[in-house]
Design an enzyme around this catalytic site. Structure first.
Site, PDB file in Angstrom:
ATOM      1  N   GLY A   1       1.025  -7.939  20.924  1.00  0.00           N
ATOM      2  CA  GLY A   1       0.642  -7.684  19.607  1.00  0.00           C
ATOM      3  C   GLY A   1       0.662  -9.762  19.285  1.00  0.00           C
ATOM      4  O   GLY A   1       0.902  -9.379  18.073  1.00  0.00           O
TER       5      GLY A   1
ATOM      6  N   LYS B   1      -5.572 -24.402   8.661  1.00  0.00           N
ATOM      7  CA  LYS B   1      -4.120 -25.344   8.162  1.00  0.00           C
ATOM      8  C   LYS B   1      -4.505 -26.531   8.296  1.00  0.00           C
ATOM      9  O   LYS B   1      -4.349 -27.433   7.302  1.00  0.00           O
ATOM     10  CB  LYS B   1      -3.517 -24.601   9.379  1.00  0.00           C
ATOM     11  CG  LYS B   1      -3.047 -23.612   9.035  1.00  0.00           C
ATOM     12  CD  LYS B   1      -2.323 -23.045  10.570  1.00  0.00           C
ATOM     13  CE  LYS B   1      -1.402 -20.841  10.154  1.00  0.00           C
ATOM     14  NZ  LYS B   1      -1.331 -21.098  12.294  1.00  0.00           N
TER      15      LYS B   1
ATOM     16  N   ARG C   1       0.809  -1.211  -0.036  1.00  0.00           N
ATOM     17  CA  ARG C   1       0.225   0.487   0.129  1.00  0.00           C
ATOM     18  C   ARG C   1       1.292   1.118  -0.398  1.00  0.00           C
ATOM     19  O   ARG C   1       0.487   2.181  -0.731  1.00  0.00           O
ATOM     20  CB  ARG C   1      -0.601  -0.366   1.050  1.00  0.00           C
ATOM     21  CG  ARG C   1      -2.068  -0.329   0.277  1.00  0.00           C
ATOM     22  CD  ARG C   1      -3.394  -0.731   2.040  1.00  0.00           C
ATOM     23  NE  ARG C   1      -4.125  -1.336   2.100  1.00  0.00           N
ATOM     24  CZ  ARG C   1      -3.929  -2.613   3.417  1.00  0.00           C
ATOM     25  NH1 ARG C   1      -3.718  -1.964   3.762  1.00  0.00           N
ATOM     26  NH2 ARG C   1      -5.275  -3.834   3.237  1.00  0.00           N
TER      27      ARG C   1
ATOM     28  N   GLU D   1       3.447 -23.833   1.476  1.00  0.00           N
ATOM     29  CA  GLU D   1       4.374 -24.098   2.641  1.00  0.00           C
ATOM     30  C   GLU D   1       4.207 -23.630   3.751  1.00  0.00           C
ATOM     31  O   GLU D   1       4.166 -23.457   5.241  1.00  0.00           O
ATOM     32  CB  GLU D   1       6.008 -24.268   2.507  1.00  0.00           C
ATOM     33  CG  GLU D   1       6.167 -25.304   3.758  1.00  0.00           C
ATOM     34  CD  GLU D   1       6.177 -26.309   3.649  1.00  0.00           C
ATOM     35  OE1 GLU D   1       5.318 -26.670   4.753  1.00  0.00           O
ATOM     36  OE2 GLU D   1       6.789 -27.875   3.480  1.00  0.00           O
TER      37      GLU D   1
END
Lengths: 428, 428
Positions: free
Chosen positions: A189, A207, A46, A131
């Site tokens: 975070g 996954k 961006r 992967e």
């Protein structure tokens, strides 16, 4: 002298920057290993002016990732934006439509659109490699698709969300309640913008759906994954499990049963001294079981700049070497539409109940279990001071639906003082 | 429709039979995954009449493996005979000379002749694949060569001889001395015909030399592996290590230092709560550390029909798919001749001494250490009844040569009642 492999990288967050760094720093090593020069031609993000700590001046800049994907001077479109709709999907489709191979770390995109994208890739004679989408730096897709290609896979299991494993480990180690550790993880975070993706098991479920497609030659079926998050796990559960020699993990399990493909991502008890039980913090682990290989355990960092970039680079090196395995390990048209089976393969269960502390309560519970055909291995009422009695039950092997019937029946007796917690004890 | 991939299999022992079984049982699966039919054309073994529990009637039989290797109706020569000279070498060379790819489980052959064979293969446009040669069913060669190809590898470690790990685990669990457990392992058929290959670390050293070639882009240098077996490990060592939070493992370590390539296969202390420390019995484990991926741990069965055949089949499937990675991960001519460095990277050491029980003995030991610049972290004299006092010392980080100088000096003091045991404490 082979032609260079030319990359276009969309998304310059942590992982994208990690990939740029490796390509720049290890140019000679990559060429020695793959026989070709690996070059970045163009990038997309961006904000072009942001300092990302790595030189990007030599690369063409595209504001629009779709424009990047369509460039005729790239061979591989590296999609590191994320998100299962919008730009990531549009750009991936555009890349395939214009003859590029795709390397992506985007588990959500493939969990939702994997079959269609794999078909599009094959029609174009291209492949999608991913992967980095599963278990970070662990080469698990490669192991499953290639190294273990001679095996009929019988079960795949994994702890594949580092944030959840961090929360559960930290609750145990520090004796802190879920809400406190959740807040701590948030401050650090560790959580996605929508934390349900992590603690609700959605990210890990994405996954798992990718692994089970490869393992069982099935079309990706994320909707077939039974999801249960870790939000209701209490310290008491963790402590009770520990006292019986177990750890609680957000564990993904995929296996074929007579009735179809079971995929579940849910908190489970695993033996404390097993590799899964010993796993701490943000580390990921995948266990693969096959008819020939017996059991392989792969462990490594599940996230982070270096490990995820390492996985992306492994895919890029394969493409540089000309290795093009089908997206899900075999041609998309040969992938089967295996019915999703509810998680009914028998297992012992850990059950925590909160009962009104009055005569006959325990008898009602025991009767409900017995009537549903669920037999009790161990049962204990833990010490309590108030009007409510916590009861821990470990069942013998039972089917989940029988247990659910028993819990349903208990609700009708009026002795339940809260919602029960029922966790599968997985044999590992 | 692609041509079938035609195999010639030399050696029909446990592994060879395992491969035949998979090719027969999983024909459809292998074709779905690789896009080609995988077929056995011819086999070779000493005794054609022996019942091996699997049908071999449809295959041509060659008594001479070299004749098998030269047949013009095979694409891949699968060498499962073993031995680093004689038939295995002759047949492998013949296969390459006549244009076949080679799949082998033969660590000794490649440890001794890997460079020459890799060069021969490349000159012929062929490859040698050897996943089964290292750590049984674990796809470690593939992970290192391909999955982690974007990494500068910093260290490779592994427990790669299941027999040694069985012996050490059993000594600890049963409290039995080395000689008893050795005999037990012998009775169980766990030992090679020449047991030194196992307990002397030679077999594991072969495997380490192959991993370090790939990891560091170096020519295989088995002679550069410092070998030390487990024969001198006593229960007391195991118990003392345990009391300090360590386990003793026959551990292979390869790393680059400023002076060259360190390769050692020796009994080491590792933290009991690390993945390596938790490894029990015949299971193998390889730890790979790279600049991007940080640390990956791979665990699985190190031997046996199914696991080893699984690894062979992984290589065969790669060849069926047309994936041909260079034998040691990059062209043989680009592999460097890195000097072997003695294992001098600093580490703490565990030292067990047996001293004459007389005044001043301990002072002489402490002086010898101090004079050599080796500082003591912990020291304890354990309880004893006779004239000899066992002393356990844990040093601070030191170089092995300084420690050896100290041990040498101690010998001259006349206070030593037996040979010392010195084991590196490896940071994992």
């Amino acid at each position: 002298m082979s032609q260079p492999l030319r990359l276009g990288i969309a998304g310059l967050g942590t992982v994208g920057v990690g990939v740029v760094k490796i390509v720049r720093r290890q140019a000679a090593m990559l060429e020695a290993r793959t026989g070709r020069s690996v070059q970045i031609v163009a990038v997309s993000a961006r904000d072009a002016s942001k300092d990302r700590g790595v030189g990007l001046g030599g690369y063409a800049w595209e504001t629009d990732p779709v424009a990047l994907a369509k460039r005729d001077d790239i061979d591989v479109f590296v999609e590191l934006m994320g998100g299962h709709e919008g730009a990531a999907k549009d750009a991936t489709e555009a890349a395939l439509a214009t003859g590029k191979d795709v390397v992506t770390a985007n588990k959500a995109l493939l969990a939702h659109h994997g079959q269609a994208l794999a078909e599009q890739a094959e029609a174009a004679g291209r492949v999608i490699r991913f992967e980095a989408a599963v278990a970070g730096g662990i080469p698990v897709i490669k192991s499953l698709t290639e190294g273990l290609a001679g095996n009929e896979i019988t079960r795949v299991m994994g702890v594949m969300n580092g944030t959840c494993n961090y929360i559960l480990t930290r609750m145990q180690d520090a004796g802190l309640p879920y809400d406190d550790v959740f807040e701590e993880a948030n401050q650090l975070g560790y959580l996605e913008a929508d934390p349900t993706l992590d603690v609700g098991g959605i990210d890990a479920g994405h996954k798992l759906s990718l692994l089970s497609s490869i393992a069982f030659g099935a079309k990706v079926n994320f909707d077939g994954v039974e999801l249960e998050g870790i939000q209701r796990i209490s310290i008491e559960d963790i402590d009770q499990a520990a006292s019986m020699g177990f750890k609680i993990k957000l564990l993904g399990v995929a296996q074929l049963s007579g009735r179809g493909l079971e995929q579940r991502m849910s908190p489970c008890l695993v033996p404390a001294d097993s590799p899964l039980g010993q796993l701490k913090g943000g580390t990921n682990m995948v266990v693969i079981e096959g008819d020939a290989v017996e059991q392989i355990v792969l462990r490594g960092p599940g996230a982070g700049e270096g490990p995820t970039a390492s996985a992306v680079m492994g895919d890029i090196c394969d493409l540089a070497r000309g290795f093009r395995v089908a997206t899900f390990g075999q041609p998309a048209e040969t992938l089967k539409d295996i019915e999703a089976a509810s998680s009914n393969s028998p297992a012992p269960y850990y059950v925590r109940l909160l009962l009104e502390d009055r005569p006959g309560a325990m008898a009602k519970v025991a009767t409900a279990l017995g009537d549903a055909g669920v037999s009790i291995d161990r049962m204990r009422q833990t010490q309590h001071d108030d009007q409510q009695a916590p009861v821990i039950i470990v069942t013998h092997k039972t089917q989940r639906r029988d247990l659910d019937a028993a819990l349903e029946a208990m609700h009708g007796t009026g002795v339940m003082a809260g919602d029960p917690v029922a966790l599968r004890i997985e044999t590992v």
